[in-house]
Structure formats: structure tokens, C-alpha cells
Design a protein around this motif. Structure first.
Motif, mmCIF file in Angstrom:
data_model
loop_
_atom_site.group_PDB
_atom_site.id
_atom_site.type_symbol
_atom_site.label_atom_id
_atom_site.label_comp_id
_atom_site.label_asym_id
_atom_site.label_seq_id
_atom_site.Cartn_x
_atom_site.Cartn_y
_atom_site.Cartn_z
ATOM 1 N N SER A 164 2.480 3.145 7.385
ATOM 2 C CA SER A 164 3.436 2.053 7.226
ATOM 3 C C SER A 164 3.558 1.700 5.750
ATOM 4 O O SER A 164 2.652 1.975 4.950
ATOM 5 N N TRP A 224 3.436 -1.227 4.743
ATOM 6 C CA TRP A 224 2.422 -2.278 4.548
ATOM 7 C C TRP A 224 1.105 -1.646 4.076
ATOM 8 O O TRP A 224 0.468 -2.159 3.155
ATOM 9 N N LYS A 245 4.798 -3.152 8.986
ATOM 10 C CA LYS A 245 3.823 -2.351 9.717
ATOM 11 C C LYS A 245 4.489 -1.296 10.606
ATOM 12 O O LYS A 245 3.811 -0.619 11.379
#
Length: 269
Positions: A36, A38, A84
Motif C-alpha cells: 500500500s 501507506w 491502505k
């Protein structure tokens, strides 16, 4: 007001900008489908802090940007929030990073392509990256910001039919992340601020496969293409020199090497 840098200050800025390049290279080495943005942002922030710097973007603006990097996927042009959501084969991710160390900011961006991407997207990446260097060629003492802008626009919009974003521009860099002058990617030759020795500017083509029109996402930061087609973003910070080509303070060398070594990335565009 334009802030002119001394040679010593430019060398400090080189440190800031090369750290940005190293951060992008570290991400290029690990990015893959299934990760991801993130996760990538966490890696980048730790890398920046481990090297004695702070992320320029975190806490910047109003509302404050909450991440270390801008991670813009596919139709996101710039200022994308890391999420995410797992990246997948065929995605492109524009990563914009800033670092602050020794009293100065560094700023650079690079677009990564995961796995197999469509031929028209490959061309978009190639043309956008090439347009960055065409702009840099015009970043010489005595020229104007409009000369940079015209070079980028002519190549991307007039020769290739892409959309050149109007709402977002390059900028001066120094003790502040964003300084004067503005450096658009569209405009007329012979217009804009005159380039002089000691100016440090970020040149950053933001080019859309389709329309030039964009909109703000509901997060208040992410800028997306109006037609949902992908966008590319490459950026270097350069110093204007007397009687010479621009001094590129950031670098793509390590990034491109890591990109080629990562089997999960497309590097043949």
C-alpha cells in the motif's frame, strides 16, 4: 520576494535534495503489487528521519498535510494521500517527497509504473520525464520562467496532445518549501520572472493523458483528473548558474537504477 542563495547555501540544498533522491530510490527498490502507499509512506518517513532530516510535507498547509509523502495513484495528479489500499499490476504511482535539513528544503518527484502498463501510459511517462529536461534546458541566467513553461507545454501539449495542468505550478525552494517565483508548465516565451544566478527553483511537469482539467478530492488535498485518465509527475530542483546550464540538485540516477533492478516495476518506457 525571490530569495537568492549563496554558493554555500546551494551546497546545503544539494544535501537536502540528494536525500530526497535517496528516499525515492529506497521506495523504488521495494514497491510492488500488494503493498500500500501507506506502507511506502511509513518507510519513507523512517528513512528521512534516520538520515537526520524531517519530512517537509508533514504538517504543511491548512489543513495540515498528514503524511510524509504525496502518493498519487493513476488519475491522482498530485498531493495524493497514502492509503491502505493494495497497489496492483498496471498502477502508476507519482511519489513527491520533500526533506528539511540544515535549514533548507529539498523537493523532487518521480512516477513509478507497476508491472505491465498500457502503451499510451508508457508514452505519457516518457514524454513527461523528457519534458522536465526540456524545461531544465531553458533554466539559464537571462531567460524567464515563461521560457521554461513554453518548453514544457509545447512538447507535451502541442506535440503530443496531453493536458497540462494549469492550477498547479513549480516554485522557488529554499528555507521555505514554496518560495517565489512560480514556475508554470504553460506560458509564453519571454514572460515571467527573470532567471538570475542564485535562484533555486523546482521544475515539475504535471501532465495528464487526457483533459487538462482537474478537481479536488473530498480529502481536501488530492488533485484528480476530471476525466479519470492517468497523470504523470516528475520534478527536479535546480540552481540557476552564471554562464552555465542549470545545476540539478536532485538526481534520478539512483532512482532509475533501483527501478531497473526491481522486477515489479516497468522501466522500459
Amino acid at each position: 520576494m525571490i530569495h537568492y542563495k549563496t554558493k554555500a547555501e546551494i551546497e546545503l540544498m544539494r544535501i537536502s535534495n540528494l536525500l530526497v533522491s535517496k528516499t525515492l530510490a529506497a521506495l523504488a527498490a521495494i514497491i510492488r503489487p500488494g503493498m500500500s502507499t501507506w506502507e511506502l509512506d511509513q518507510v519513507a518517513e523512517q528513512f528521512i528521519r534516520d538520515n537526520g532530516a524531517t519530512p517537509s510535507f508533514k504538517g504543511y498547509g491548512n489543513p495540515a498535510f498528514p503524511f510524509a509523502c504525496c502518493m498519487s495513484v493513476n488519475d491522482a495528479v498530485v498531493h495524493g494521500f497514502p492509503t491502505k489500499t493494495a497497489l496492483k499490476d498496471g498502477d502508476i504511482v507519482s511519489v513527491d517527497v520533500g526533506t528539511y535539513i540544515n535549514g533548507f528544503h529539498g523537493d523532487s518527484a518521480y512516477t513509478f509504473a507497476l508491472g505491465e502498463i498500457a502503451p499510451e501510459v508508457k508514452q505519457l511517462l516518457r514524454v513527461t520525464k523528457d519534458s522536465l529536461y526540456k524545461g531544465i534546458e531553458k533554466a539559464t541566467q537571462g531567460n524567464r520562467t515563461g521560457d521554461i513553461a513554453y518548453a514544457v507545454q509545447h512538447y507535451t501539449e502541442r506535440e503530443h496532445g496531453y493536458g497540462v495542468v494549469r492550477e498547479l505550478v513549480g516554485h522557488g525552494v529554499g528555507r521555505h518549501l514554496h518560495e517565489e517565483p512560480q514556475v508554470p508548465n504553460y506560458g509564453k516565451r519571454g514572460t515571467g520572472a527573470k532567471l538570475k544566478e542564485g535562484m533555486v527553483i523546482a521544475i515539475e511537469p504535471m501532465i495528464n493523458l487526457g483533459t487538462k482539467n482537474v478537481y479536488h478530492d473530498k480529502d481536501g488535498w488530492t488533485i484528480r483528473t476530471e476525466d479519470g485518465k492517468p497523470a504523470a509527475h516528475y520534478e527536479h530542483t535546480v540552481a540557476i548558474q552564471k554562464g552555465a546550464k542549470a545545476d540539478i540538485l536532485s538526481s534520478f540516477t539512483e532512482i532509475e537504477a533501483a527501478e531497473k533492478a526491481n522486477v515489479n516495476l516497468c522501466s522500459d518506457y
